[in-house]
Design a protein around this motif. Structure first.
Motif, short mmCIF file in Angstrom:
data_model
loop_
_atom_site.label_atom_id
_atom_site.label_comp_id
_atom_site.label_asym_id
_atom_site.label_seq_id
_atom_site.Cartn_x
_atom_site.Cartn_y
_atom_site.Cartn_z
N ASN A 195 0.80 -1.23 0.00
CA ASN A 195 0.00 0.00 0.00
C ASN A 195 0.83 1.29 0.00
O ASN A 195 0.33 2.35 0.39
CB ASN A 195 -0.98 0.02 1.19
N PHE A 196 2.10 1.21 -0.42
CA PHE A 196 2.86 2.45 -0.64
C PHE A 196 2.32 3.13 -1.90
O PHE A 196 1.84 2.48 -2.82
CB PHE A 196 4.35 2.14 -0.83
N THR A 197 2.43 4.45 -1.93
CA THR A 197 1.95 5.19 -3.10
C THR A 197 3.02 5.37 -4.16
O THR A 197 2.72 5.51 -5.34
CB THR A 197 1.44 6.59 -2.69
N HIS A 198 4.30 5.40 -3.74
CA HIS A 198 5.40 5.69 -4.66
C HIS A 198 6.60 4.80 -4.35
O HIS A 198 6.78 4.37 -3.21
CB HIS A 198 5.84 7.16 -4.56
N VAL A 199 7.42 4.60 -5.37
CA VAL A 199 8.76 4.03 -5.22
C VAL A 199 9.76 5.15 -5.48
O VAL A 199 9.58 5.94 -6.41
CB VAL A 199 8.99 2.88 -6.21
N GLU A 200 10.78 5.23 -4.64
CA GLU A 200 11.89 6.14 -4.91
C GLU A 200 13.15 5.32 -5.08
O GLU A 200 13.58 4.61 -4.18
CB GLU A 200 12.07 7.14 -3.77
N PHE A 201 13.76 5.42 -6.27
CA PHE A 201 14.98 4.70 -6.57
C PHE A 201 16.19 5.55 -6.19
O PHE A 201 16.28 6.72 -6.57
CB PHE A 201 15.07 4.37 -8.06
N LEU A 202 17.13 4.95 -5.41
CA LEU A 202 18.43 5.57 -5.31
C LEU A 202 18.95 5.77 -6.72
O LEU A 202 18.52 5.09 -7.65
CB LEU A 202 19.37 4.69 -4.49
N PRO A 203 19.89 6.69 -6.92
CA PRO A 203 20.21 7.11 -8.30
C PRO A 203 20.43 5.94 -9.26
O PRO A 203 21.23 5.04 -8.99
CB PRO A 203 21.51 7.91 -8.13
N PHE A 209 31.40 3.53 -9.95
CA PHE A 209 31.67 2.79 -8.71
C PHE A 209 30.35 2.34 -8.10
O PHE A 209 29.57 3.15 -7.63
CB PHE A 209 32.45 3.68 -7.74
N TYR A 210 30.12 1.04 -8.11
CA TYR A 210 28.86 0.50 -7.61
C TYR A 210 28.63 0.88 -6.15
O TYR A 210 27.50 1.16 -5.74
CB TYR A 210 28.87 -1.03 -7.77
N GLY A 211 29.71 0.90 -5.37
CA GLY A 211 29.59 1.20 -3.94
C GLY A 211 29.21 2.63 -3.64
O GLY A 211 28.98 2.97 -2.47
N SER A 212 29.11 3.49 -4.66
CA SER A 212 28.63 4.85 -4.42
C SER A 212 27.11 4.90 -4.38
O SER A 212 26.54 5.96 -4.10
CB SER A 212 29.13 5.80 -5.52
N TRP A 213 26.45 3.78 -4.71
CA TRP A 213 24.98 3.65 -4.75
C TRP A 213 24.37 4.57 -5.80
O TRP A 213 23.16 4.83 -5.78
CB TRP A 213 24.34 3.94 -3.39
N GLY A 214 25.20 5.08 -6.70
CA GLY A 214 24.72 5.97 -7.75
C GLY A 214 24.95 7.43 -7.48
O GLY A 214 24.65 8.27 -8.33
N TYR A 215 25.50 7.75 -6.31
CA TYR A 215 25.66 9.16 -5.95
C TYR A 215 26.91 9.79 -6.55
O TYR A 215 27.16 10.98 -6.32
CB TYR A 215 25.66 9.31 -4.43
N GLN A 216 27.72 9.02 -7.29
CA GLN A 216 28.84 9.58 -8.05
C GLN A 216 28.53 9.34 -9.53
O GLN A 216 28.94 8.36 -10.12
CB GLN A 216 30.16 8.90 -7.64
N THR A 217 27.79 10.25 -10.11
CA THR A 217 27.21 10.07 -11.44
C THR A 217 28.17 10.50 -12.55
O THR A 217 28.81 11.55 -12.45
CB THR A 217 25.91 10.88 -11.55
N THR A 218 28.23 9.68 -13.60
CA THR A 218 28.92 10.08 -14.83
C THR A 218 27.95 10.23 -15.99
O THR A 218 28.17 11.04 -16.89
CB THR A 218 30.00 9.05 -15.22
N GLY A 219 26.87 9.46 -16.00
CA GLY A 219 25.92 9.51 -17.10
C GLY A 219 24.61 10.13 -16.69
O GLY A 219 23.71 9.44 -16.19
N TYR A 220 24.47 11.44 -16.89
CA TYR A 220 23.30 12.17 -16.40
C TYR A 220 22.07 11.98 -17.28
O TYR A 220 20.99 12.49 -16.96
CB TYR A 220 23.63 13.67 -16.28
N PHE A 221 22.21 11.22 -18.37
CA PHE A 221 21.08 10.98 -19.26
C PHE A 221 20.92 9.49 -19.56
O PHE A 221 20.30 9.12 -20.55
CB PHE A 221 21.29 11.75 -20.57
N SER A 222 21.42 8.64 -18.67
CA SER A 222 21.39 7.20 -18.92
C SER A 222 21.13 6.43 -17.64
O SER A 222 21.80 6.65 -16.63
CB SER A 222 22.72 6.74 -19.52
#
Length: 641
Positions: A195-203, A209-222
């Motif tokens: 019954n959640f309304t939304h999903v929020e994906f970490l980046p 670097f996988y261990g950054s969880w996406g917070y060190q981005t190189t591809g801002y359109f991918s």
């Protein structure tokens, strides 16, 4: 691969108007113009390339198709001083691996760079970009037509925050994470069931670097290629929408890594980042900070934000680390930063950028929301820009989160000495449009799990956690919970492992999960709990002063007169009998939720379904309820009409 023809320079996707807007910093659709695009030119199918590198001496497209030769396909710089290099390569189709070979005007610097506007990248650790066709047939028209009402500030918002690579893993297949298509099979059903309304994906933006969880981005359109193609991610969003679930992306315009194939020192100069290390380098995160005063960089970032709303039908952006953008001295000691022209520590360029960003989002996509992760007392973060605000729709309430977790970590015998940590949040609860987060940040880096923060024996730990979640859902503000917290995972979150789904074999963990499921259902169906989240008219204390017995009681109100919910919390392990609470009217008050109910793993104490209000004045009200307060429990009551 078939023979690729030589490059052509007799075509451009960029008009004079595009260049004007790009240099002005207001172009919000650069992804349609820069990067790699499959087109037909003079009856020849191929790929048009355009890249911004104003300080380059030469730029060429290299890849498998030309044996990575820097001489085979040189781009040509436009003659309008825009700094854009472009060219068309016939025969080059979707899926081709490529980079830009850049020779700088300075220091003899040369480098192979990925495309800042690439729609797809190779799977890390490989670092090249890929040409890609973005066609996809969407099936979420009903959602898109109605989502404005779902995302509105007076609608219920209960977010399931998750990391795509560690929600579930296939142990039998070398512990691999689910791909986007597999997530589309399992995730929408689970989120709907909870019954959640939304999903929020970490980046999900591409990151080396996988261990950054996406917070060190190189591809801002991918979206990251670790889990599939752009169409695969579109399919995941599509499936969530078809189940009535909104999708929010964590988006990181605050900093970027120094990987050689990325944005750093792109053309032999500090192009995307600020040249002054006091403004362009983040000492704590060892990453680079965008130059928010450079118009082309502002257009790049705004285009990235709108790209996800446009091409991927995303319903909201959670903007990471806003505080680090707002302050020139963030993470810096004395002498490591330079004041602005007024002598202050505010980054005026970043303030201007954030306002422009939010204006562009709400102008072009009025049905979405932007949410700021901002941890300071910066004023009017979630107020419109025309009244001096930053223009976000909502702001994370980090103060509430820290105070609440500090309170609940105390042994109940000491909680009476920390009662103000429960009540203080209501002094500022309506200064912003707040979202209450128990996010991934609270279950990493040695902080332990949510259940692990709770004091006492195992029974008390689970009871405390149920009471905490009940208090959260009663408190004004939208809700966010990180994956694993909904069934009381014992271990701290580990991005290399699956959640501990096997714990659901045990009744206490199922009880927590059922409690969250019922809380979400009740919350979504009771306007009093969400409709006036951001207005003081939606909240009223009954009793906030019973620190001696560590209890609180308050009323939440809908816009419709008389539509109210009473919330009563007992944060001690003692059952309190004959506990009188004032209410605004007589009649039967039904006990609609009780975190101590046996189906959730509680002791089963309660009020036998409800209580008749007596004409006994207490707490300044004409009527009152004589209640039995279960140990370590949150109760919800609703007046029968």
């Amino acid at each position: 691969m078939d023979q690729i023809e030589s490059i052509k320079h007799d075509i451009s996707l960029l008009t004079e108007g595009d260049i004007y807007l790009f240099r002005q910093g207001t172009h919000a659709r650069l992804y349609d113009k820069l990067g790699a695009h499959q087109i037909v030119h003079k009856n020849q199918q191929g790929t048009f390339f355009a890249v911004w590198a104003p300080n380059a001496q030469s730029v060429s497209v290299i890849g498998d198709f030309n044996n990575w030769s820097a001489d085979a396909h040189p781009l040509k710089m436009r003659s309008d001083d825009s700094g854009v290099w472009e060219g068309f390569i016939p025969g080059l189709l979707s899926g081709t691996v490529y980079k830009y070979h850049i020779v700088s005007r300075y220091h003899g610097y040369r480098v192979d760079k990925g495309d800042p506007f690439a729609f797809f990248w190779e799977t890390p650790p490989k670092t090249a970009s890929k040409t890609w066709d973005m066609d996809y047939e969407w099936n979420d028209a009903d959602w898109m037509n109605n989502r404005k009402a779902v995302n509105d500030l007076d609608a219920p918002l209960s977010i399931y925050e998750m990391h795509s690579g560690s929600w579930r893993r296939l142990v039998e297949e070398d512990n691999r994470p689910l791909n986007y298509r597999e997530l589309a099979k399992w995730l929408p059903e689970y989120v709907r069931e909870m019954n959640f309304t939304h999903v929020e994906f970490l980046p999900v933006t591409e990151h080396p670097f996988y261990g950054s969880w996406g917070y060190q981005t190189t591809g801002y359109f991918s979206p990251t290629a670790r889990y599939g193609t752009p169409q695969d991610f579109m399919y995941l969003v599509d499936c969530l929408h078809q189940q009535g679930i909104g999708v929010i992306l964590d988006w990181v315009p605050s900093h970027f890594p120094d990987d050689a194939h990325g944005l750093h020192y792109f053309d032999g100069t500090y192009l995307f980042e600020h040249a002054d290390p006091k403004r362009g380098y983040h000492p704590e995160w060892q990453s680079y900070i965008f130059n928010y005063g450079r118009h082309e960089v502002r257009a790049f970032l705004i285009s990235s934000a709108l790209f996800w709303l446009d091409k991927y039908h995303i319903d909201g952006l959670r903007v990471d680390a806003v505080a680090s953008m707002l302050y020139l001295d963030y993470g810096r000691r004395e002498g490591e930063w330079t004041p602005n022209q007024h002598g202050g520590n505010e980054d005026l360029d970043a303030v201007s950028f954030l306002r422009s960003l939010n204006e562009a989002v709400y102008r072009d996509y009025p049905g979405v929301q932007t949410i700021a992760e901002e941890s300071t007392a910066w004023p009017a973060v979630s107020r419109p820009t025309y009244v001096g605000g930053l223009g976000f729709g909502m702001k994370w309430n980090m103060g509430w989160m820290h105070d609440t977790l500090t309170y609940f970590s105390k042994d109940p015998v000491y909680r009476k000495h920390h009662h103000n940590q429960l009540t203080f949040s209501l002094w500022y609860a309506f200064n912003e449009n707040f979202l209450l987060p128990f996010s991934h940040d609270e279950v990493v880096h040695g902080k332990g799990s949510m259940i692990g923060k709770m004091p006492g024996d195992d029974w008390q730990k689970f009871a405390n956690l149920r009471a905490l979640y009940g208090y959260m859902y009663g408190h004004p503000g939208k809700k966010l919970l990180f994956m694993g917290n909904e069934f009381a995972q014992w271990s701290e979150w580990n991005h290399d492992r699956s959640l501990e789904w096997e714990l659901l074999q045990h009744a206490p963990h199922r009880g927590i999960q059922d409690w969250l499921k019922d809380l979400n259902h009740f919350y979504r169906n009771e306007a009093a709990l969400y409709e006036q989240d951001f207005a003081s008219e939606g909240f009223e204390w009954v009793d906030c002063n019973d620190w001696e017995e560590s209890t609180i009681s308050f009323i939440r109100s809908a816009k419709r007169s008389g539509d109210v919910i009473l919330v009563v919390c007992n944060f001690t392990p003692i059952t309190r009998m004959n506990y009188r609470v004032g209410v605004p009217r007589g009649g039967w008050w039904r006990e609609v939720l009780n975190s101590d109910a046996t189906q959730y793993g509680g002791s089963g104490h309660g009020n036998l379904g409800g209580v008749e209000a007596a004409p006994v004045s207490v707490h300044g009200r004409s009527h009152s309820l004589m209640l039995s307060l279960p140990p370590l429990a949150t109760l919800f009551f609703k007046a029968e009409e």
